[in-house]
Scaffold this motif. Structure first.
Motif, PDB file in Angstrom:
ATOM      1  N   ASP A   1       2.832   1.407  -5.659  1.00  0.00           N
ATOM      2  CA  ASP A   1       1.418   1.466  -6.030  1.00  0.00           C
ATOM      3  C   ASP A   1       1.090   2.882  -6.454  1.00  0.00           C
ATOM      4  OD1 ASP A   1       1.297  -1.116  -5.027  1.00  0.00           O
ATOM      5  OD2 ASP A   1       0.519  -0.482  -3.080  1.00  0.00           O
TER       6      ASP A   1
ATOM      7  N   PHE B   1      -0.896  -1.404  -9.188  1.00  0.00           N
ATOM      8  CA  PHE B   1      -0.527  -1.934  -7.891  1.00  0.00           C
ATOM      9  C   PHE B   1       0.637  -2.920  -8.003  1.00  0.00           C
ATOM     10  CE2 PHE B   1      -5.268  -1.386  -7.331  1.00  0.00           C
ATOM     11  CZ  PHE B   1      -5.156  -0.203  -6.627  1.00  0.00           C
ATOM     12  N   ASP B   2       1.369  -3.043  -6.902  1.00  0.00           N
ATOM     13  CA  ASP B   2       2.395  -4.084  -6.759  1.00  0.00           C
ATOM     14  C   ASP B   2       3.420  -4.068  -7.890  1.00  0.00           C
ATOM     15  OD1 ASP B   2       1.088  -4.956  -4.451  1.00  0.00           O
ATOM     16  OD2 ASP B   2      -0.224  -6.275  -5.604  1.00  0.00           O
TER      17      ASP B   2
ATOM     18  N   PHE C   1      -4.762   2.457  -0.641  1.00  0.00           N
ATOM     19  CA  PHE C   1      -4.236   1.359  -1.433  1.00  0.00           C
ATOM     20  C   PHE C   1      -4.636  -0.003  -0.884  1.00  0.00           C
ATOM     21  CE2 PHE C   1      -1.264   4.751  -2.741  1.00  0.00           C
ATOM     22  CZ  PHE C   1      -1.484   4.678  -4.102  1.00  0.00           C
TER      23      PHE C   1
ATOM     24  N   ARG D   1      -8.279  -0.800  -2.290  1.00  0.00           N
ATOM     25  CA  ARG D   1      -8.131  -1.182  -3.697  1.00  0.00           C
ATOM     26  C   ARG D   1      -9.459  -1.429  -4.403  1.00  0.00           C
ATOM     27  NH1 ARG D   1      -2.529  -4.619  -4.321  1.00  0.00           N
ATOM     28  NH2 ARG D   1      -1.275  -3.119  -3.175  1.00  0.00           N
TER      29      ARG D   1
END
Length: 294
Positions: free
Chosen positions: A37, A5-6, A156, A159
């Motif tokens: 992501d 992620f990120d 996403f 998460r």
């Protein structure tokens, strides 16, 4: 299952980011910057990736299974994709179907954000259809693009990768939305004359369910049959065209509804699913629940 992620990468790290969704990049400018992501599994991957404006060549990774389906739904930005001597512009809402055996050159004239889905053709295409029948560059119906985008974003945003059951459900929903996208462009091997009335009506419902003005009567008019003839055909299957239309709308609304949806969110989902108002959506949900419990 691996979740990343990120991400915010540049240079070689940005190139490596693309390789995680099955692409090798050639002739990449040194100032390439990308992020996003990713969710990666053995037979399925989905990603939200953005990158800076640039020109680059893409080709499938050599060891990639040729039976794998790969597509990119452009969310933001524009440019041109060129392959086999031809080129096609892309912009938000364009779905790029990538051939696993050939590469392409991408010219992104603006920053681009896209949703990438990778799966096996056998899980996406209808029985008997070939990947060769699918145009690589096409624009899906707007509501299908919205469904796919909403489902990927919801995946996403939650998460919760520790909850395997919940994650599988989200991925199955994305799989379903992707199948719906392709079903609108993959030609049937059966001639139209040989398709049953039910099949024709079901295909029409899949195309038009997001229009709140679309009704059972319009199905009959479009197919050139009487309303009674249409209802008799569905009655033989133990249902009605109105019920199938409502079930289709409910199924897509449930895919879009976030947990504990606000009135504004419910109204937006209702509009995207063909109900028109949040009140109509709530009524349909109650009817479906009571029907499943009886």
């Amino acid at each position: 299952m691996q979740a990343l992620f990120d991400l915010d990468e540049d240079g070689a790290a940005a190139v490596a980011l693309f390789s995680r969704v099955g692409w090798e990049l050639d002739d990449v400018p040194a100032n390439l910057r990308a992020g996003g992501d990713l969710l990666l599994a053995d037979d399925f991957s989905v990603a939200r990736i953005w990158h800076t404006p640039c020109r680059y060549a893409v080709r499938p990774i050599a060891v990639e299974d040729p039976s794998r389906f790969r597509a990119s739904l452009i969310v933001e930005g524009s440019g041109v994709s060129a392959a086999d001597g031809g080129s096609e512009p892309f912009e938000p809402g364009t779905l790029l179907i990538h051939d696993a055996s050939r590469g392409a050159e991408i010219l992104a004239s603006t920053p681009v954000a896209a949703i990438h889905v990778s799966h096996r053709w056998s899980r996406i295409l209808p029985p008997g259809a070939s990947p060769d029948e699918v145009p690589r560059h096409l624009r899906p119906p707007e509501h299908y693009a919205a469904v796919l985008t909403a489902m990927v974003n919801a995946t996403f945003e939650q998460r919760d990768v520790e909850d395997a059951l919940g994650l599988d459900a989200w991925l199955a929903a994305i799989d379903s939305a992707t199948s719906a996208l392709l079903s609108t462009v993959v030609p049937s091997r059966q001639g139209d004359a040989s398709r049953t009335l039910i099949e024709k009506a079901a295909a029409l419902i899949s195309e038009r369910y997001a229009d709140p003005a679309f009704t059972s009567a319009q199905i009959a008019v479009h197919l050139g049959v009487s309303t009674s003839q249409l209802y008799r055909a569905f009655a033989a299957q133990g249902t009605t065209p109105r019920r199938v239309l409502q079930q289709t709308r409910v199924r897509h609304a449930v895919m879009l509804l976030p947990p504990l949806a606000t009135p504004a969110e419910a109204a937006a989902v209702a509009a995207a699913s063909g109900f028109g108002t949040g009140r109509a959506l709530r009524k349909a949900l109650r009817e479906e629940r009571s029907g499943s419990e009886s």
